[in-house]
Design a protein around this motif. Structure first.
Motif, PDB file in Angstrom:
ATOM      1  N   THR A   1       0.847  -1.197   0.000  1.00  0.00           N
ATOM      2  CA  THR A   1       0.000   0.000   0.000  1.00  0.00           C
ATOM      3  C   THR A   1       0.879   1.242   0.000  1.00  0.00           C
ATOM      4  N   TYR A   2       0.337   2.306  -0.550  1.00  0.00           N
ATOM      5  CA  TYR A   2       1.045   3.596  -0.471  1.00  0.00           C
ATOM      6  C   TYR A   2       0.019   4.688  -0.213  1.00  0.00           C
TER       7      TYR A   2
ATOM      8  N   SER B   1      -2.959  -4.466 -10.190  1.00  0.00           N
ATOM      9  CA  SER B   1      -4.188  -3.735  -9.923  1.00  0.00           C
ATOM     10  C   SER B   1      -3.974  -2.779  -8.758  1.00  0.00           C
ATOM     11  N   ALA B   2      -4.529  -1.572  -8.879  1.00  0.00           N
ATOM     12  CA  ALA B   2      -4.476  -0.608  -7.781  1.00  0.00           C
ATOM     13  C   ALA B   2      -5.900  -0.276  -7.382  1.00  0.00           C
ATOM     14  N   ALA B   3      -6.143  -0.161  -6.074  1.00  0.00           N
ATOM     15  CA  ALA B   3      -7.502   0.078  -5.603  1.00  0.00           C
ATOM     16  C   ALA B   3      -7.510   0.931  -4.345  1.00  0.00           C
ATOM     17  N   ILE B   4      -8.604   1.659  -4.180  1.00  0.00           N
ATOM     18  CA  ILE B   4      -8.862   2.382  -2.925  1.00  0.00           C
ATOM     19  C   ILE B   4     -10.027   1.642  -2.292  1.00  0.00           C
ATOM     20  N   GLY B   5      -9.750   0.875  -1.251  1.00  0.00           N
ATOM     21  CA  GLY B   5     -10.795   0.000  -0.698  1.00  0.00           C
ATOM     22  C   GLY B   5     -11.241  -0.970  -1.780  1.00  0.00           C
TER      23      GLY B   5
ATOM     24  N   VAL C   1      -3.800   3.722  -1.181  1.00  0.00           N
ATOM     25  CA  VAL C   1      -4.018   2.903  -2.373  1.00  0.00           C
ATOM     26  C   VAL C   1      -3.328   1.555  -2.165  1.00  0.00           C
ATOM     27  N   SER C   2      -4.030   0.477  -2.452  1.00  0.00           N
ATOM     28  CA  SER C   2      -3.409  -0.840  -2.319  1.00  0.00           C
ATOM     29  C   SER C   2      -3.104  -1.400  -3.706  1.00  0.00           C
ATOM     30  N   VAL C   3      -1.968  -2.077  -3.815  1.00  0.00           N
ATOM     31  CA  VAL C   3      -1.524  -2.609  -5.101  1.00  0.00           C
ATOM     32  C   VAL C   3      -1.327  -4.119  -4.979  1.00  0.00           C
TER      33      VAL C   3
END
Lengths: 140, 152
Positions: free
Chosen positions: A20-21, A122-126, A102-104
């Motif tokens: 995550t970042y 893939s990158a996602a916010i929640g 953001v999680s990757v």
């Protein structure tokens, strides 16, 4: 330089350790300056809202750069990236009050000739997907 | 207003030579928050087998601001800049970009397509050194929101 991960040590379906970042306004201001993308939607909240966005949004290429760090840190050689593609599926909204996390994630989806592998990223916010990416990387 | 599809295949002149400097690579690496030693330190890059520090895989975005304006701003194309967003980006890297490279970008309009209410502009740029060595192909999909031709 060669990658620190061996081609023979990986299999289709292997997952890259999730990561995550955080993105804050300062990161977008720095990215604007370094990249040359000074679009107001990336740093001016008033303007962003005026054009119908919920708030300031990150540069798509800033997100792609972070996903790039994830995959190059995994393989151990930034020079091993042969192909890198990202589709921006949803904006990364960055409020002034708190950083956006953001999680990757990544997974090997194909083994190719020449010690290369195709990694789906893939990158996602929640639950919200913000970027769908793919990298072809040459392993050792 | 829709984009001018007669421009599909149009090739634009090479952008003026852009010299990739160590300081610009470092600045970019710091800005993206990825201070890999091969981006920052000449000795680390040499120890890793590179002739000089190399750039992160997305560094060519810097060059895109040198060659893209002539496409996006082409009066014959008719892009409304306020309506566009970056839909997709792809880099095919024949080798890492490195400090000392003097690069030009040669963009062409690969396609223009309408899907629903949006239009999609595909710009493909060949990235070469001034000596003519092919370094990369950078492909961008620009989405123009709500400008597709409407029936009726």
């Amino acid at each position: 330089m060669t990658a620190s991960i061996g081609y023979s040590d990986v299999a289709v379906g292997d997952e890259v350790k999730p990561w995550t970042y955080k993105v804050e306004r300062i990161n977008l201001v720095m990215y604007a300056g370094a990249s040359g993308d000074f679009n107001f939607i990336h740093w001016n909240e008033q303007f962003a809202k005026m054009v119908g966005l919920p708030n300031v949004i990150a540069h798509g290429m800033q997100t792609m750069a972070r996903v790039g760090e994830y995959v190059t840190a995994w393989c151990g050689d930034p020079g091993a990236v042969l192909k890198f593609k990202t589709r921006f599926t949803s904006p990364v909204v960055v409020a002034n009050e708190a950083p956006t996390e953001v999680s990757v994630t990544g997974k090997i989806v194909e083994k190719l000739d020449g010690n290369a592998v195709r990694v789906e990223l893939s990158a996602a916010i929640g639950e919200l997907n913000v970027a769908a990416a793919e990298a072809v990387v040459r392993l050792a | 207003m829709p984009m001018n599809t007669a421009l599909i295949g149009k090739e634009y002149p090479a952008s003026s030579p852009y010299e990739v400097s160590r300081e610009k690579i470092r600045e970019f690496a710091i800005a993206i928050g990825d201070q890999n030693p091969v981006y920052m330190d000449e000795e680390a890059a040499k120890a890793a087998g590179y002739p000089d520090i190399i750039a992160p895989p997305t560094f060519l975005t810097v060059l895109s601001f040198k060659y893209s304006p002539q496409v996006i701003g082409d009066p014959e194309l008719g892009v409304n800049y306020a309506m566009v967003v970056h839909g997709e980006q792809e880099f095919e890297l024949l080798r890492p970009v490195r400090a000392g490279d003097v690069l030009v970008g040669k963009p062409r309009i690969a396609n223009i397509a309408a899907r629903g209410r949006n239009e999609y502009l595909y710009v493909e740029a060949a990235i070469e050194t001034v000596e003519g060595e092919k370094v990369a192909v950078a492909s961008a999909t620009i989405v123009s929101r709500g400008t597709a031709p409407q029936e009726g």
